[in-house]
Scaffold this motif. Structure first.
Motif, PDB file in Angstrom:
ATOM      1  N   CYS A 379       8.569   5.086  -2.393  1.00  0.00           N
ATOM      2  CA  CYS A 379       8.334   3.682  -2.778  1.00  0.00           C
ATOM      3  C   CYS A 379       8.930   2.694  -1.777  1.00  0.00           C
ATOM      4  O   CYS A 379       9.388   1.631  -2.159  1.00  0.00           O
ATOM      5  CB  CYS A 379       8.876   3.376  -4.166  1.00  0.00           C
ATOM      6  SG  CYS A 379       8.088   4.307  -5.468  1.00  0.00           S
ATOM      7  N   VAL A 380       8.935   3.043  -0.492  1.00  0.00           N
ATOM      8  CA  VAL A 380       9.420   2.083   0.509  1.00  0.00           C
ATOM      9  C   VAL A 380       8.260   1.132   0.827  1.00  0.00           C
ATOM     10  O   VAL A 380       7.208   1.566   1.285  1.00  0.00           O
ATOM     11  CB  VAL A 380       9.919   2.808   1.779  1.00  0.00           C
ATOM     12  CG1 VAL A 380      10.407   1.807   2.812  1.00  0.00           C
ATOM     13  CG2 VAL A 380      11.021   3.786   1.421  1.00  0.00           C
ATOM     14  N   GLY A 381       8.471  -0.138   0.507  1.00  0.00           N
ATOM     15  CA  GLY A 381       7.400  -1.113   0.704  1.00  0.00           C
ATOM     16  C   GLY A 381       6.410  -1.163  -0.433  1.00  0.00           C
ATOM     17  O   GLY A 381       5.383  -1.836  -0.341  1.00  0.00           O
ATOM     18  N   CYS A 398       1.024   7.628  -1.960  1.00  0.00           N
ATOM     19  CA  CYS A 398       2.245   8.128  -1.312  1.00  0.00           C
ATOM     20  C   CYS A 398       2.917   9.300  -2.027  1.00  0.00           C
ATOM     21  O   CYS A 398       3.380  10.222  -1.363  1.00  0.00           O
ATOM     22  CB  CYS A 398       3.213   6.993  -1.048  1.00  0.00           C
ATOM     23  SG  CYS A 398       2.766   5.393  -1.687  1.00  0.00           S
ATOM     24  N   CYS A 399       3.012   9.281  -3.375  1.00  0.00           N
ATOM     25  CA  CYS A 399       3.639  10.409  -4.069  1.00  0.00           C
ATOM     26  C   CYS A 399       2.890  11.694  -3.731  1.00  0.00           C
ATOM     27  O   CYS A 399       3.493  12.718  -3.408  1.00  0.00           O
ATOM     28  CB  CYS A 399       3.625  10.205  -5.581  1.00  0.00           C
ATOM     29  SG  CYS A 399       4.904   9.096  -6.174  1.00  0.00           S
ATOM     30  N   THR A 400       1.566  11.601  -3.798  1.00  0.00           N
ATOM     31  CA  THR A 400       0.738  12.768  -3.499  1.00  0.00           C
ATOM     32  C   THR A 400       0.935  13.204  -2.055  1.00  0.00           C
ATOM     33  O   THR A 400       1.149  14.378  -1.765  1.00  0.00           O
ATOM     34  CB  THR A 400      -0.746  12.428  -3.733  1.00  0.00           C
ATOM     35  OG1 THR A 400      -0.906  12.062  -5.096  1.00  0.00           O
ATOM     36  CG2 THR A 400      -1.639  13.606  -3.414  1.00  0.00           C
ATOM     37  N   SER A 401       0.904  12.236  -1.144  1.00  0.00           N
ATOM     38  CA  SER A 401       0.997  12.575   0.269  1.00  0.00           C
ATOM     39  C   SER A 401       2.367  13.155   0.612  1.00  0.00           C
ATOM     40  O   SER A 401       2.463  14.111   1.378  1.00  0.00           O
ATOM     41  CB  SER A 401       0.721  11.328   1.110  1.00  0.00           C
ATOM     42  OG  SER A 401       0.791  11.652   2.467  1.00  0.00           O
ATOM     43  N   VAL A 487       8.906   7.071   2.684  1.00  0.00           N
ATOM     44  CA  VAL A 487       7.533   7.215   2.210  1.00  0.00           C
ATOM     45  C   VAL A 487       6.981   5.801   2.029  1.00  0.00           C
ATOM     46  O   VAL A 487       7.160   5.164   0.998  1.00  0.00           O
ATOM     47  CB  VAL A 487       7.498   8.027   0.909  1.00  0.00           C
ATOM     48  CG1 VAL A 487       6.073   8.170   0.407  1.00  0.00           C
ATOM     49  CG2 VAL A 487       8.111   9.408   1.133  1.00  0.00           C
ATOM     50  N   THR A 488       6.343   5.324   3.108  1.00  0.00           N
ATOM     51  CA  THR A 488       5.938   3.916   3.140  1.00  0.00           C
ATOM     52  C   THR A 488       4.592   3.695   2.468  1.00  0.00           C
ATOM     53  O   THR A 488       3.709   4.555   2.515  1.00  0.00           O
ATOM     54  CB  THR A 488       5.849   3.429   4.599  1.00  0.00           C
ATOM     55  OG1 THR A 488       5.132   4.406   5.355  1.00  0.00           O
ATOM     56  CG2 THR A 488       7.223   3.282   5.193  1.00  0.00           C
ATOM     57  N   GLY A 489       4.452   2.538   1.871  1.00  0.00           N
ATOM     58  CA  GLY A 489       3.219   2.184   1.173  1.00  0.00           C
ATOM     59  C   GLY A 489       2.179   1.614   2.122  1.00  0.00           C
ATOM     60  O   GLY A 489       2.309   1.696   3.345  1.00  0.00           O
ATOM     61  N   MET A 490       1.140   1.024   1.515  1.00  0.00           N
ATOM     62  CA  MET A 490       0.063   0.445   2.321  1.00  0.00           C
ATOM     63  C   MET A 490       0.134  -1.071   2.265  1.00  0.00           C
ATOM     64  O   MET A 490       0.405  -1.638   1.210  1.00  0.00           O
ATOM     65  CB  MET A 490      -1.297   0.851   1.747  1.00  0.00           C
ATOM     66  CG  MET A 490      -1.673   2.285   2.007  1.00  0.00           C
ATOM     67  SD  MET A 490      -3.339   2.589   1.369  1.00  0.00           S
ATOM     68  CE  MET A 490      -3.501   4.326   1.767  1.00  0.00           C
ATOM     69  N   VAL A 491      -0.132  -1.695   3.403  1.00  0.00           N
ATOM     70  CA  VAL A 491      -0.366  -3.146   3.407  1.00  0.00           C
ATOM     71  C   VAL A 491      -1.727  -3.368   4.077  1.00  0.00           C
ATOM     72  O   VAL A 491      -2.162  -2.529   4.861  1.00  0.00           O
ATOM     73  CB  VAL A 491       0.747  -3.919   4.166  1.00  0.00           C
ATOM     74  CG1 VAL A 491       2.083  -3.785   3.460  1.00  0.00           C
ATOM     75  CG2 VAL A 491       0.880  -3.437   5.601  1.00  0.00           C
ATOM     76  N   PRO A 492      -2.403  -4.475   3.717  1.00  0.00           N
ATOM     77  CA  PRO A 492      -3.710  -4.682   4.356  1.00  0.00           C
ATOM     78  C   PRO A 492      -3.530  -4.885   5.856  1.00  0.00           C
ATOM     79  O   PRO A 492      -2.511  -5.384   6.305  1.00  0.00           O
ATOM     80  CB  PRO A 492      -4.237  -5.950   3.680  1.00  0.00           C
ATOM     81  CG  PRO A 492      -3.066  -6.592   3.048  1.00  0.00           C
ATOM     82  CD  PRO A 492      -2.065  -5.531   2.763  1.00  0.00           C
ATOM     83  N   ARG A 493      -4.548  -4.494   6.629  1.00  0.00           N
ATOM     84  CA  ARG A 493      -4.483  -4.706   8.073  1.00  0.00           C
ATOM     85  C   ARG A 493      -4.461  -6.188   8.378  1.00  0.00           C
ATOM     86  O   ARG A 493      -5.088  -6.976   7.679  1.00  0.00           O
ATOM     87  CB  ARG A 493      -5.721  -4.093   8.734  1.00  0.00           C
ATOM     88  CG  ARG A 493      -5.437  -2.761   9.336  1.00  0.00           C
ATOM     89  CD  ARG A 493      -6.619  -2.342  10.184  1.00  0.00           C
ATOM     90  NE  ARG A 493      -6.661  -0.889  10.246  1.00  0.00           N
ATOM     91  CZ  ARG A 493      -6.346  -0.200  11.345  1.00  0.00           C
ATOM     92  NH1 ARG A 493      -6.008  -0.823  12.443  1.00  0.00           N
ATOM     93  NH2 ARG A 493      -6.407   1.107  11.337  1.00  0.00           N
ATOM     94  N   GLU A 494      -3.753  -6.550   9.422  1.00  0.00           N
ATOM     95  CA  GLU A 494      -3.765  -7.943   9.900  1.00  0.00           C
ATOM     96  C   GLU A 494      -5.211  -8.322  10.172  1.00  0.00           C
ATOM     97  O   GLU A 494      -5.821  -7.761  11.071  1.00  0.00           O
ATOM     98  CB  GLU A 494      -2.965  -8.059  11.202  1.00  0.00           C
ATOM     99  CG  GLU A 494      -1.487  -8.217  11.050  1.00  0.00           C
ATOM    100  CD  GLU A 494      -1.069  -9.459  10.288  1.00  0.00           C
ATOM    101  OE1 GLU A 494       0.045  -9.431   9.767  1.00  0.00           O
ATOM    102  OE2 GLU A 494      -1.843 -10.445  10.202  1.00  0.00           O
ATOM    103  N   ASN A 495      -5.763  -9.252   9.434  1.00  0.00           N
ATOM    104  CA  ASN A 495      -7.178  -9.554   9.592  1.00  0.00           C
ATOM    105  C   ASN A 495      -7.491 -10.991   9.263  1.00  0.00           C
ATOM    106  O   ASN A 495      -8.514 -11.291   8.670  1.00  0.00           O
ATOM    107  CB  ASN A 495      -7.986  -8.665   8.645  1.00  0.00           C
ATOM    108  CG  ASN A 495      -8.783  -7.667   9.425  1.00  0.00           C
ATOM    109  OD1 ASN A 495      -9.235  -7.978  10.520  1.00  0.00           O
ATOM    110  ND2 ASN A 495      -8.943  -6.490   8.890  1.00  0.00           N
TER     111      ASN A 495
END
Lengths: 646, 350
Positions: A379-381, A398-401, A487-495
């Motif tokens: 749960c980092v991020g 992330c937990c799965t990965s 275990v880092t999460g997802m952020v949207p791509r800079e767009n």
């Protein structure tokens, strides 16, 4: 002005009539001017009631109709249908909401509710009187779609569309397709390889003549609206044209004097200005990183296919009917010092570990040291609290990965010990089996809450992670670790640029927003613009492909008929009254108002295919030159008069 | 603060534990356990300590001794992590930890070593018998002395120091301040549990098993008394003679049933037998049978011509008294009751 109005007051079983005195309402409006008949219905939406209304319209020759019942969200189209079947224009029908906005809201005060119902119905009648027949406009559409982003999601969207006969322009910013998935080795839950997945999709794309792939390409301009967009795509020079042997490419890479950290390996390695395609990245042709290249010409001397000086930028103009934005995610980059990241050198992220596994065949080595113990901090991020950051969401994958990675390293290398510092394992669905496998193989799971997050510290020349483990009654448990994996999460791509260009709304989490998470999961409020994959929320590969195919089907269903009918509730300008001050154009959120020359005078004009009928323009016009069909000033004024009359 | 020790987790597996890593901490085991209480809750806590390898917490815990292995936890475990067998393994491991000689651990982890010990004892016995020229009367005379001295020796040199170590780990090191009076008050618990295993009656559906175990303990202790102090093999007292027969019959009948159920694996607690379990029940069975045969041969005047029968009995006795009693499963008789005793003292200290 309508002269023969039929009014129907619905009991809705008892939902309305238990609180609102229906007879009183009927009596109060019976004598309103132009009301021809007043009836009550037990359920207005019932088949028998609908038939009765149709009969009334036909036999009595009603020219407008009011139904006082539930929210228009529920049955506006039902009764518009009744009107249409009986030969009455659907826009001469007015729905009055005396359930959600009256009987349900005022169940404690029946007398007041009845009073309010009377006022609302009178206002409805006033609006019906002023109503005008409107007809939908039909526009021809182009069956071509720009898919933005050629990761697994974008490629799958492109294939889906191509197979339904749509012309596809697949636009990829980087010089290679494959996106994030190409970076992964074994992926959960099926253990297939990320690069094999992207290779398969790329091969399929090459077989389709109606997919045009552009790499190193960027959308720079968009005009028009659903069915007919004109776009401009900038193609950056690849800096490589022709062929070169693998040996020549190797030599060129060696000869290149400049270097930077390699994004593909998340900074674990260095690369030169010559970008060579990795496993799973296509086309398998090198490219030159213009921003890094110092134009020394060393590569060109080895093989003339390398053209570092090439500047032949290309701008393509395309005509399309819709978009699918499948722009993906970036892994969350921990802040310096977050769990020792950037300060303690054996603290890395999960994406980095996944690359490290790909780079180490026989034994897992990090910075020259053999890795035996790995501590994963989850749960980092993601799931951050207010002090920590803005990412409130769970990143899902992330937990799965992380558990899957634990299983992978244990199978690939000897004697690895995995410690999972988590906040509750969420290996949902079939991934639960991976969690089981990780437990069975001896991985240790420790659980913490946000009140007491793990501490990573360096002592006696070793890195230690300690935590108050809630599974051991809050006892502080510590372990040394050769590698601490965040275990880092997802952020949207800079767009930012693309979001602005397509006007896709963003949520507070900065992911693109769909209209409705459940009912319209891939459509945006901008007609003809769909979103899919991790551009809209954290997703795993399966979920990304699900939404990618949904977006393909959805955009195709809009364009495949060849024509589109638009809601007739649009703004219209009275050129005589307009003095072009530009206020309406400023107020319009959809760029639907343009300035045109009308017999020598500059006036505003509404681009009907862009107009959503939101009404933002009408109140700002100083000369009342702009009006909204279906919600005209005359109608709204009449309603207010009726409501104000006590 | 406690450091995770993966080596201890591995070590426990050598004592028979398996699959306990699969635990996902649901606590079903603790909730179905009829012996677990709010103050003394297990087995989840023990499973957790074992997964993390928290040696100090495990070594100072009395909880493994409070479990009587009904197997409910294992039957109900959704992860099939076998908490019951872990508790059993922890008892073996604790036995090894209490033993100052370190031999218990070696014997538990290696059955060939146990067999080697048995062979050495047989060799010593044969050597001794050879020096006595296989003269049966003299062998039986010294055999009787061997019994008395081995009991005294094993108790003072091995078992007593080990019980003191157990007290040190579980009471003193944990800084439990119990008044002297508590040690005295709790003695009744010690005696009751030592001779009756009353606590195991609280396990579900356990009456028959408890009864079998109860008469085995009584039968064993009284046979010990009858042979050592009443000198069964040389007595002419009819009552003592018959008493000895009855006791030996009780022992081999009950242990026969125990061996049988370990073979059939008909109960959760019988499913996973370690060599130490087999040695214990089989040697106890052989003790009952050989004692019975020896006395029968004496009564039928066959012993002079069949001295092998006594030599076999003496071999079993030697292996039992020098290996299984001090370093094997026999010790659970002591540690269980002292476990209850110390738990009571801990309770009184609060």
């Amino acid at each position: 002005m309508k002269k023969k109005i039929g009014v129907y007051v619905c009991h809705c079983g008892g939902n309305i009539s238990d609180y609102v005195d229906i007879e009183k309402v009927k009596d109060a409006v019976r004598d309103e001017a132009d009301v021809f008949l007043v009836k009550n219905t037990l359920f207005a939406c019932a088949d028998s009631s609908q038939k009765m209304m149709e009969e009334d319209i036909k036999t009595q020759g009603l020219d407008a109709m009011v139904v006082a019942s539930c929210s228009p969200k529920l049955h506006l189209n039902t009764f518009r249908g009744v009107a249409q079947r009986a030969g009455l224009n659907p826009y001469n029908y007015v729905q009055v909401n005396i359930r959600e906005q009256d009987s349900w809201a005022h169940s404690d005060n029946p007398a007041g509710a009845t009073e309010k119902a009377i006022q609302l119905v009178k206002a409805g009648i006033a609006r019906a009187k002023e109503s005008e027949a409107l007809t939908s406009m039909k526009i021809a559409t182009t069956n071509a779609v720009a898919v933005i982003g050629a990761g697994v999601g974008g490629m799958r969207t492109a294939l889906g569309l191509a197979d339904m006969g749509t012309e596809v322009y697949l636009i990829e910013k980087s010089f290679f397709v494959g996106g994030r998935t190409a970076q992964w080795g074994s992926v959960a839950p099926t253990n297939d390889r990320g690069d094999v997945l992207t290779a398969g999709l790329f091969n399929e794309i090459q077989k389709r003549s109606n997919i045009k792939l552009f790499t190193g390409a960027e959308l720079i301009e968009k005009t028009g609206s659903v069915g007919n967009f004109d776009i401009k795509v900038k193609i950056h020079p690849r800096g490589f044209d022709g062929t070169a042997t693998a040996d020549d490419i190797q030599k060129a890479v060696k000869a290149c004097p400049v270097s930077t950290t390699d994004e593909f390996n998340f900074g674990l390695t260095q690369r030169t200005a010559i970008l060579t395609p990795q496993k799973g990245q296509y086309p398998q042709q090198p490219a030159i990183d213009k921003a890094l290249c110092n134009q020394c010409g060393a590569c060109q001397k080895i093989n003339s296919a390398f053209q570092p000086a090439s500047t032949n930028e290309e701008i393509l103009t395309l005509h399309i009917g819709g978009f699918v934005a499948n722009t993906g995610f970036d892994p969350y980059e921990p802040a310096k010092g977050e769990y020792g990241y950037g300060e303690i050198d054996n603290v890395i992220t999960l994406p980095q570990l996944k690359r490290l596994i790909e780079l180490n065949d026989n034994e897992l080595v990090f910075k020259g040291k053999k890795v035996k113990k790995i501590a994963y901090i989850y749960c980092v991020g993601s799931r951050q609290d207010d002090d920590e950051g803005k990412n409130k969401y769970c990143s899902r994958y992330c937990c799965t990965s992380a558990t899957h990675t634990g299983v992978t390293v244990k199978n690939k290398y000897k004697d690895i010990l995995n410690y999972h510092f988590n906040r509750g394992i969420r290996t949902y669905g079939k991934a639960e089996l991976i969690y089981g496998q990780a437990s069975q193989q001896g991985d240790v799971f420790l659980q913490f809450t946000l009140d007491s997050i793990p501490q990573v510290e360096r002592k006696h020349n070793k890195t230690y992670v300690k935590v108050k483990d809630i599974l051991t009654a809050g006892k502080t448990i510590e372990t040394d670790a050769d590698l601490v994996v965040l275990v880092t999460g997802m952020v949207p791509r800079e767009n930012v640029k693309l979001g602005h260009l397509l006007k896709i709304p963003e949520g507070r989490d900065h992911f693109f927003n769909e209209i409705h998470m459940k009912l319209k999961p891939v459509e945006t409020v901008i007609d003809g613009v769909m979103i899919a994959g991790t551009s809209q929320a954290p997703k795993n590969i399966l979920e990304t492909l699900n939404s990618s195919m949904a977006a393909a089907a959805k955009v195709n269903s809009v364009l495949t008929k060849g024509e589109l009918s638009l809601e007739p509730t649009l703004a219209k300008v009275n050129p005589g009254a307009c003095t072009w001050c530009g206020k309406c154009a400023e107020a319009c959120p959809f760029d639907a108002i343009v300035q045109v020359d009308n017999e020598g005078k500059m006036v505003a004009k509404v681009n009907e295919s862009n107009c959503k009928g939101c009404g933002m323009c009408t109140p700002v016009c100083p000369t009342d030159a702009i009006d909204l069909d279906g919600f005209t000033n005359a109608q709204i004024g009449a309603m207010i008069d009726a409501l104000a009359e006590l | 603060m406690a450091l995770i020790q993966p080596d201890l987790t591995k070590e426990l597996k050598k004592y028979g534990a398996f699959d306990f890593n699969a635990c996902y901490n649901c606590g079903t085991c603790t909730s179905v356990c009829t012996l677990s209480t709010e103050d003394n809750s297990f087995p989840r806590e023990m499973v957790r300590y074992s997964v993390l390898g928290l040696e100090d917490d495990l070594k100072s815990s009395l909880k493994p001794w409070l479990c009587y292995y009904c197997g409910q936890c294992t039957e109900n475990c959704p992860q099939e992590a076998s908490p019951g067998e872990l508790m059993m393994s922890l008892r073996r491991w604790l036995t090894a930890k209490y033993d100052w000689t370190g031999l218990s651990g070696l014997f538990y982890k290696s059955w060939p070593l146990t067999v080697l010990g048995f062979i050495l004892i047989l060799a010593a016995e044969l050597g001794f018998a050879a020096r006595l020229h296989f003269h049966i009367d003299r062998i039986m005379y010294y055999g009787h002395y061997f019994e008395m001295f081995s009991i005294l020796g094993v108790f003072t040199i091995i078992l007593l120091p080990n019980i003191i170590r157990m007290w040190y780990f579980t009471i003193l090191k944990r800084k439990i301040k119990a008044p002297i009076k508590a040690y005295y008050t709790a003695i009744s618990d010690l005696v009751v549990h030592m001779f009756t295993q009353k606590r195991s009656l609280d396990c579900d559906d356990n009456q028959f098993r408890w009864f079998e175990h109860f008469i085995l303990v009584i039968g064993y202790l009284s046979l010990l008394f009858t042979t050592v102090f009443l000198n069964w093999f040389e007595t002419h007292n009819l009552f003592i003679n018959i008493l000895g027969y009855v006791e030996s019959i009780v022992i081999f009948v009950v242990t026969f049933d125990f061996v049988n159920s370990r073979i059939k694996k008909n109960k959760e607690m019988n499913k996973f037998s370690q060599p130490s379990d087999w040695f214990f029940v089989i040697w106890l069975f052989l003790m009952g049978v050989t004692a019975f045969v020896v006395r029968l041969f004496i009564d039928l005047n066959l012993i002079e011509t069949n001295s092998w029968a006594y030599l076999f009995h003496l071999m079993i006795l030697g292996q039992w008294a020098l290996i299984i009693v001090p370093f094997g499963k026999w010790t659970h008789f002591l540690y269980r009751s002292f476990g209850m005793y110390f738990a009571k003292i801990e309770e009184l200290a609060k």
